[in-house]
Scaffold this motif. Structure first.
Motif, short mmCIF file in Angstrom:
data_model
loop_
_atom_site.label_atom_id
_atom_site.label_comp_id
_atom_site.label_asym_id
_atom_site.label_seq_id
_atom_site.Cartn_x
_atom_site.Cartn_y
_atom_site.Cartn_z
N SER A 43 1.03 -1.09 0.37
CA SER A 43 0.13 0.10 0.01
C SER A 43 0.69 1.50 -0.07
O SER A 43 2.56 0.62 -0.05
CB SER A 43 -0.72 0.08 0.76
N TRP A 44 0.24 1.90 0.16
CA TRP A 44 1.01 3.48 -0.20
C TRP A 44 0.48 4.69 0.74
O TRP A 44 -0.63 4.58 0.75
CB TRP A 44 0.97 4.15 -1.47
N ARG A 45 1.11 5.28 1.08
CA ARG A 45 0.74 6.31 2.62
C ARG A 45 -0.06 7.34 1.34
O ARG A 45 -0.08 7.67 0.70
CB ARG A 45 1.47 7.39 3.04
N VAL A 46 -1.36 8.52 2.45
CA VAL A 46 -2.21 8.89 1.37
C VAL A 46 -1.04 10.02 2.34
O VAL A 46 -0.94 10.27 3.03
CB VAL A 46 -3.44 8.86 2.61
N GLN A 47 -1.16 10.95 0.97
CA GLN A 47 -0.48 11.96 0.24
C GLN A 47 -1.19 13.62 1.44
O GLN A 47 -2.58 13.37 1.06
CB GLN A 47 -0.57 12.98 -1.27
N THR A 48 -0.67 14.67 2.31
CA THR A 48 -1.77 15.55 2.78
C THR A 48 -1.55 16.32 1.52
O THR A 48 -0.93 16.62 0.69
CB THR A 48 -0.57 16.13 3.56
N PRO A 49 -3.05 17.80 1.47
CA PRO A 49 -3.09 17.81 0.60
C PRO A 49 -1.88 19.40 0.52
O PRO A 49 -1.85 19.93 1.89
CB PRO A 49 -4.47 18.80 0.82
N THR A 50 -1.49 19.80 -0.24
CA THR A 50 -0.44 20.64 0.09
C THR A 50 -1.13 22.27 -0.87
O THR A 50 -1.49 22.55 -2.29
CB THR A 50 0.76 20.60 -1.51
N ARG A 51 -1.44 23.39 -0.50
CA ARG A 51 -1.50 24.81 -1.40
C ARG A 51 -0.77 25.12 -1.92
O ARG A 51 0.54 25.19 -1.75
CB ARG A 51 -1.27 25.63 0.30
N PRO A 52 -1.02 25.55 -3.19
CA PRO A 52 -0.64 26.35 -4.35
C PRO A 52 0.95 27.64 -3.65
O PRO A 52 0.59 28.28 -2.18
CB PRO A 52 -1.03 26.89 -4.55
N ILE A 53 1.77 27.83 -3.73
CA ILE A 53 2.66 28.42 -3.41
C ILE A 53 2.22 29.91 -3.03
O ILE A 53 2.48 30.01 -2.01
CB ILE A 53 4.14 28.38 -4.46
N ALA A 54 1.37 30.44 -4.08
CA ALA A 54 0.68 31.89 -4.36
C ALA A 54 -0.13 31.71 -2.92
O ALA A 54 -0.27 33.30 -1.85
CB ALA A 54 -0.12 32.36 -4.93
N GLN A 55 -0.57 30.86 -2.63
CA GLN A 55 -1.50 31.09 -0.87
C GLN A 55 -1.03 30.94 0.21
O GLN A 55 -1.68 31.05 0.83
CB GLN A 55 -2.90 29.69 -1.55
N ARG A 56 0.43 30.06 -0.15
CA ARG A 56 1.16 30.18 1.25
C ARG A 56 1.53 31.48 2.30
O ARG A 56 1.28 32.67 1.43
CB ARG A 56 2.31 29.16 0.91
N GLY A 57 1.55 31.59 3.93
CA GLY A 57 2.17 32.60 4.20
C GLY A 57 2.43 32.12 5.52
O GLY A 57 2.08 30.84 5.73
N ILE A 58 3.17 33.14 6.40
CA ILE A 58 2.86 32.99 8.04
C ILE A 58 2.26 32.38 8.57
O ILE A 58 2.57 31.81 9.44
CB ILE A 58 3.79 34.00 8.35
N GLU A 59 1.14 32.83 8.82
CA GLU A 59 0.21 31.97 9.15
C GLU A 59 -0.76 31.25 8.22
O GLU A 59 -2.03 30.71 8.99
CB GLU A 59 -0.89 33.60 9.19
N VAL A 60 -0.43 30.43 7.72
CA VAL A 60 -1.01 29.74 6.81
C VAL A 60 0.05 28.15 6.53
O VAL A 60 1.24 28.59 6.46
CB VAL A 60 -1.42 29.77 5.58
N GLU A 61 -0.66 27.21 6.92
CA GLU A 61 0.00 25.81 6.78
C GLU A 61 0.47 26.54 5.22
O GLU A 61 -0.30 26.17 4.80
CB GLU A 61 -0.46 25.04 7.57
N ASP A 62 1.54 25.40 4.14
CA ASP A 62 2.05 24.59 3.05
C ASP A 62 1.02 23.53 2.97
O ASP A 62 0.64 23.59 2.32
CB ASP A 62 2.96 24.39 3.45
N ARG A 63 1.10 22.50 3.97
CA ARG A 63 0.08 21.67 4.06
C ARG A 63 -0.93 21.49 4.94
O ARG A 63 -1.12 21.89 6.09
CB ARG A 63 0.59 20.10 4.42
N GLY A 64 -2.28 20.88 4.26
CA GLY A 64 -3.04 20.94 4.91
C GLY A 64 -3.15 19.46 5.89
O GLY A 64 -2.64 19.16 5.32
N THR A 65 -4.81 19.26 6.17
CA THR A 65 -5.14 17.71 6.98
C THR A 65 -5.49 16.89 6.44
O THR A 65 -6.33 17.32 5.28
CB THR A 65 -5.06 17.84 8.50
N LEU A 66 -5.41 15.68 6.96
CA LEU A 66 -6.23 14.32 6.29
C LEU A 66 -7.89 14.47 6.38
O LEU A 66 -7.84 15.05 7.45
CB LEU A 66 -5.87 13.20 6.55
N ASN A 67 -8.83 14.54 5.18
CA ASN A 67 -9.82 14.58 5.84
C ASN A 67 -10.54 12.96 6.72
O ASN A 67 -9.26 11.98 6.43
CB ASN A 67 -10.70 14.92 4.58
N GLU A 68 -11.06 13.07 7.16
CA GLU A 68 -12.34 11.56 8.11
C GLU A 68 -11.84 10.29 7.20
O GLU A 68 -11.62 9.28 7.65
CB GLU A 68 -13.33 11.65 8.29
#
Length: 256
Positions: A55-80
């Motif tokens: 099996s392969w690990r689930v990939q966490t969602p990644t924000r586009p570079i333009a949407q990243r910032g100091i107060e915003v995580e580069d990667r999101g969390t997994l859904n249920e």
């Protein structure tokens, strides 16, 4: 925060204990099990069949570079749904090195008690685990003594260990046994495996089966078949079943 530098797992466990304690306080002790609850032996969880498939690990969602910032995580969390898929990859500790202790199975087989400066705990409970619980010593609690009762009359004690090198610890499979034998008949048996489960695993079905049986090759073979029912090794470690059968045979026949 509570223990100083430690692992992420310990931090998660500490947070969970804190939430349970807060809930218990707010509900005047009527909430979930208190954080200080002791572990008790429970039936081992079955191994998910899918955990042994590639099996392969689930990939966490990644924000586009333009949407990243100091107060915003580069990667999101997994859904249920994704978390459920990832959880199914867990094998429930069926690896090679689980419970790789010589001492624990021997103390359980001998009926020992672990004495601290606060309490006395049967070895079988001391080494037990339950969901989200282990036998953790309290603050300022120290193990002072290990009490081992006198062996039963006409008993034969043994510790058998299968390994690939002469290690002080770390068996591939081990078996601690105390057998009461009288004129070739097994009156009582206590058998505890090591390194085949997350905790020392008592072969209770084998113990019940052996009472009143003769110490013969046939008895040993049948006991071996019963013993391996509780073993859940990973696919590549299936040989542990055969090793366990061999150790059961040696213990019953008194072979060294």
């Amino acid at each position: 925060m509570t223990s100083g530098p430690a692992s992420v797992i310990e931090a998660i466990a500490a947070g969970r204990q804190a939430s349970i304690a807060i809930e218990s306080y707010l509900n005047r002790g009527q909430g979930r099990v208190a954080a200080s609850a002791r572990a008790t032996a429970v039936e081992l969880l079955p191994m998910p069949p899918d955990s042994q498939s590639k099996s392969w690990r689930v990939q966490t969602p990644t924000r586009p570079i333009a949407q990243r910032g100091i107060e915003v995580e580069d990667r999101g969390t997994l859904n249920e749904s994704a978390m459920g898929i990832e959880a199914q990859r867990c094998a429930n500790c069926g690896c090679l090195a689980v419970s790789a202790s010589d001492i624990a199975p021997a103390l359980v087989a001998l009926g020992a008690r672990i004495k601290t400066n606060k309490r006395s705990v049967p070895a079988e409970d001391f080494f037990a685990v339950a969901p989200m619980k282990t036998t953790v010593l309290d603050s300022y609690e120290l193990v002072k003594e290990v009490e081992i009762p006198a062996p039963p009359n006409k008993s034969r004690q043994g510790y058998l260990k299968y390994r690939i090198r002469k290690a002080i610890d770390f068996p591939i499979v081990s078996l601690a046994s105390v057998l009461s034998v009288d004129r070739g008949k097994l009156n009582k048996a206590k058998m505890v495996f090591g390194a085949i489960a997350p905790v020392p695993l008592r072969a209770r079905e084998v113990e019940a089966f052996l009472e009143g049986k003769s110490a013969s090759e046939e008895t040993a073979a049948l006991a071996g078949e019963l013993a391996v029912k509780a073993i859940q090794p990973l696919a590549g470690n299936g040989y542990k079943r055969q090793v366990a059968k061999g150790l059961i045979r040696k213990a019953i026949l008194g072979v060294r």
